[in-house]
Design an enzyme around this catalytic site. Sequence first.
Site, short mmCIF file in Angstrom:
data_model
loop_
_atom_site.label_atom_id
_atom_site.label_comp_id
_atom_site.label_asym_id
_atom_site.label_seq_id
_atom_site.Cartn_x
_atom_site.Cartn_y
_atom_site.Cartn_z
N GLN A 1 0.86 -1.19 0.00
CA GLN A 1 0.00 0.00 0.00
C GLN A 1 0.89 1.24 0.00
OE1 GLN A 1 -3.19 -0.58 -0.48
NE2 GLN A 1 -2.70 -2.75 -0.31
N GLY A 2 0.44 2.29 -0.62
CA GLY A 2 1.21 3.53 -0.63
C GLY A 2 2.00 3.74 -1.91
N CYS A 3 1.90 2.80 -2.82
CA CYS A 3 2.59 2.93 -4.10
C CYS A 3 1.57 3.37 -5.16
CB CYS A 3 3.21 1.61 -4.54
SG CYS A 3 4.50 1.04 -3.43
N GLN A 4 2.00 4.29 -6.01
CA GLN A 4 1.12 4.75 -7.09
C GLN A 4 0.86 3.62 -8.09
OE1 GLN A 4 2.82 7.76 -9.59
NE2 GLN A 4 0.84 8.52 -10.23
N SER A 5 1.92 2.89 -8.43
CA SER A 5 1.76 1.76 -9.33
C SER A 5 1.54 0.50 -8.49
CB SER A 5 3.01 1.61 -10.20
OG SER A 5 4.16 1.60 -9.39
#
Length: 138
Positions: free
Chosen positions: A52-56
């Site tokens: 979680q917390g990644c754009q991709s």
Amino acid sequence: MSTSGAEQAQQELIEDFEIFDNWMDRYQYIIDMGKQLPVFPEEWKIEEFKIQGCQSNVWMRHEEEGDKLVFKATSDAAIVSGLIAVLLRIYSERTAAEIRATEPHFLADLGLDKHLSPTRSNGLHAMLEKIYTVAQQK
């Protein structure tokens, strides 16, 4: 004090980057590193392993091999796959104690913290946090 394998890997990474004069070449090197990641099985691309917390999309899984933690990960974005390769080079196949003791100074040393977009930087920190969390639990 002897240098740990993780610390040694950070130093080698920093030296690798010194040959590039500009950030376009460095980004290409990171992308090329990502292309060499081992295959990440489709069945591992599930919510349980998603960072979680990644754009991709990023999936990370770990296994224990003896006293070492082995991380495997992948992303659907080329630059993020490269960042994964950087992290795995430093932190995978290390003991939990070694991981916990290895500060990620390569971020500042390479200037990654300045040259990544905020969303990529957040994703990188989310991946690092996952690695440290796993190491804390061992």
